[in-house]
Design a protein around this motif. Sequence first.
Motif, short mmCIF file in Angstrom:
data_model
loop_
_atom_site.label_atom_id
_atom_site.label_comp_id
_atom_site.label_asym_id
_atom_site.label_seq_id
_atom_site.Cartn_x
_atom_site.Cartn_y
_atom_site.Cartn_z
N ASN A 10 1.18 -1.12 -0.25
CA ASN A 10 0.78 0.21 0.54
C ASN A 10 0.96 1.07 0.38
O ASN A 10 0.59 2.56 -0.79
N ASP A 11 1.56 1.05 0.98
CA ASP A 11 2.82 2.62 1.03
C ASP A 11 3.44 2.77 -0.14
O ASP A 11 3.99 3.94 -0.40
N LYS A 12 3.72 1.67 -0.90
CA LYS A 12 4.82 1.31 -2.67
C LYS A 12 3.75 2.90 -4.24
O LYS A 12 4.25 2.82 -4.10
N PHE A 13 2.36 2.56 -3.02
CA PHE A 13 1.77 3.91 -4.07
C PHE A 13 2.67 5.42 -3.95
O PHE A 13 2.65 5.77 -5.20
N GLY A 14 2.37 4.95 -3.33
CA GLY A 14 3.13 6.64 -2.72
C GLY A 14 4.39 6.53 -2.79
O GLY A 14 5.05 7.55 -3.18
N ILE A 15 5.55 5.79 -2.98
CA ILE A 15 6.91 5.83 -2.39
C ILE A 15 6.81 6.04 -4.22
O ILE A 15 7.39 6.59 -5.02
N LEU A 16 6.50 5.23 -5.19
CA LEU A 16 5.90 5.52 -6.96
C LEU A 16 5.99 6.71 -7.44
O LEU A 16 6.27 7.38 -8.42
N ALA A 17 5.13 7.68 -6.74
CA ALA A 17 4.20 8.45 -7.47
C ALA A 17 4.71 9.23 -7.37
O ALA A 17 5.48 10.87 -8.20
N ARG A 18 5.95 9.51 -5.82
CA ARG A 18 7.04 9.93 -5.45
C ARG A 18 8.45 10.48 -7.16
O ARG A 18 8.70 11.17 -6.94
N HIS A 19 8.46 9.15 -8.18
CA HIS A 19 9.18 9.05 -8.54
C HIS A 19 8.57 9.22 -10.43
O HIS A 19 8.38 8.69 -11.20
N ARG A 20 7.43 10.00 -10.16
CA ARG A 20 7.14 10.20 -11.32
C ARG A 20 6.25 9.65 -11.95
O ARG A 20 5.60 8.49 -13.11
N CYS A 21 6.39 7.87 -11.34
CA CYS A 21 5.29 7.01 -11.64
C CYS A 21 4.40 6.44 -10.87
O CYS A 21 4.08 5.54 -9.61
N VAL A 22 3.07 6.70 -11.38
CA VAL A 22 1.74 6.33 -10.64
C VAL A 22 0.68 5.47 -11.30
O VAL A 22 0.45 5.10 -12.86
N LEU A 23 0.55 4.53 -10.36
CA LEU A 23 -0.15 3.19 -10.78
C LEU A 23 -1.54 3.03 -9.81
O LEU A 23 -1.60 3.88 -8.68
N GLU A 24 -2.07 2.88 -10.29
CA GLU A 24 -3.36 2.26 -10.10
C GLU A 24 -3.80 0.72 -9.26
O GLU A 24 -2.76 -0.14 -9.65
N ARG A 25 -4.40 0.66 -8.38
CA ARG A 25 -4.59 -0.59 -6.91
C ARG A 25 -4.81 -1.67 -8.33
O ARG A 25 -4.64 -2.64 -8.55
N ALA A 26 -6.11 -1.15 -9.09
CA ALA A 26 -6.51 -2.05 -10.46
C ALA A 26 -5.54 -2.44 -11.73
O ALA A 26 -5.31 -3.67 -11.68
N GLN A 27 -4.58 -1.66 -11.60
CA GLN A 27 -3.84 -2.08 -12.53
C GLN A 27 -2.12 -3.12 -11.79
O GLN A 27 -1.87 -4.16 -12.40
N VAL A 28 -3.35 -3.02 -10.55
CA VAL A 28 -2.04 -3.79 -9.82
C VAL A 28 -2.82 -5.21 -9.59
O VAL A 28 -1.94 -6.28 -10.03
N GLU A 29 -3.57 -5.05 -9.46
CA GLU A 29 -4.79 -6.37 -9.60
C GLU A 29 -5.05 -7.20 -10.88
O GLU A 29 -4.71 -7.75 -11.06
N GLU A 30 -4.99 -6.61 -12.05
CA GLU A 30 -4.89 -6.76 -13.19
C GLU A 30 -4.03 -7.59 -12.93
O GLU A 30 -4.07 -8.92 -14.14
N ALA A 31 -2.77 -6.99 -12.82
CA ALA A 31 -0.84 -8.11 -13.40
C ALA A 31 -1.45 -9.15 -12.74
O ALA A 31 -0.79 -10.39 -12.92
N VAL A 32 -1.64 -9.23 -11.97
CA VAL A 32 -1.65 -10.90 -11.19
C VAL A 32 -2.80 -12.01 -11.69
O VAL A 32 -2.44 -12.79 -12.27
N VAL A 33 -3.75 -11.22 -11.67
CA VAL A 33 -4.60 -11.63 -12.48
C VAL A 33 -4.94 -12.41 -13.46
O VAL A 33 -5.97 -13.21 -14.83
N ALA A 34 -4.89 -11.06 -14.41
CA ALA A 34 -4.00 -11.70 -15.93
C ALA A 34 -3.05 -11.15 -16.72
O ALA A 34 -2.45 -10.53 -17.35
N ALA A 35 -1.92 -12.08 -16.34
CA ALA A 35 -0.72 -11.78 -16.23
C ALA A 35 0.19 -12.51 -16.94
O ALA A 35 -0.72 -13.17 -18.06
N ASP A 36 0.73 -11.78 -18.29
CA ASP A 36 1.33 -12.19 -19.85
C ASP A 36 2.17 -13.38 -19.02
O ASP A 36 2.23 -14.33 -20.13
#
Length: 83
Positions: A10-36
């Motif tokens: 959960n804290d990682k969202f803020g850490i990455l945002a400070r480095h201009r990498c904004v990810l959504e919770r849904a993107q992370v969940e999708e990566a697990v559910v429908a991984a390449d």
Amino acid sequence: MTIYFTKYANDKFGILARHRCVLERAQVEEAVVAADAVNESRAPLFVAEKSIDKKRALKVVYKKEAGVVKIITFYPSINNGQE
């Protein structure tokens, strides 16, 4: 499937945002559910990879415990040509 984010994940969202990498919770969940691709070589930890765009992919480190997917961390990486 129940997906649980650890405090660090959960804290990682803020850490990455400070480095201009904004990810959504849904993107992370999708990566697990429908991984390449899923790397199982470090079981019981799994690393799911999902393309974000042509240049970037999202990697998610998780483990499965009693029917719950526990997301430990996630990070952007270079896309290995999955898209």
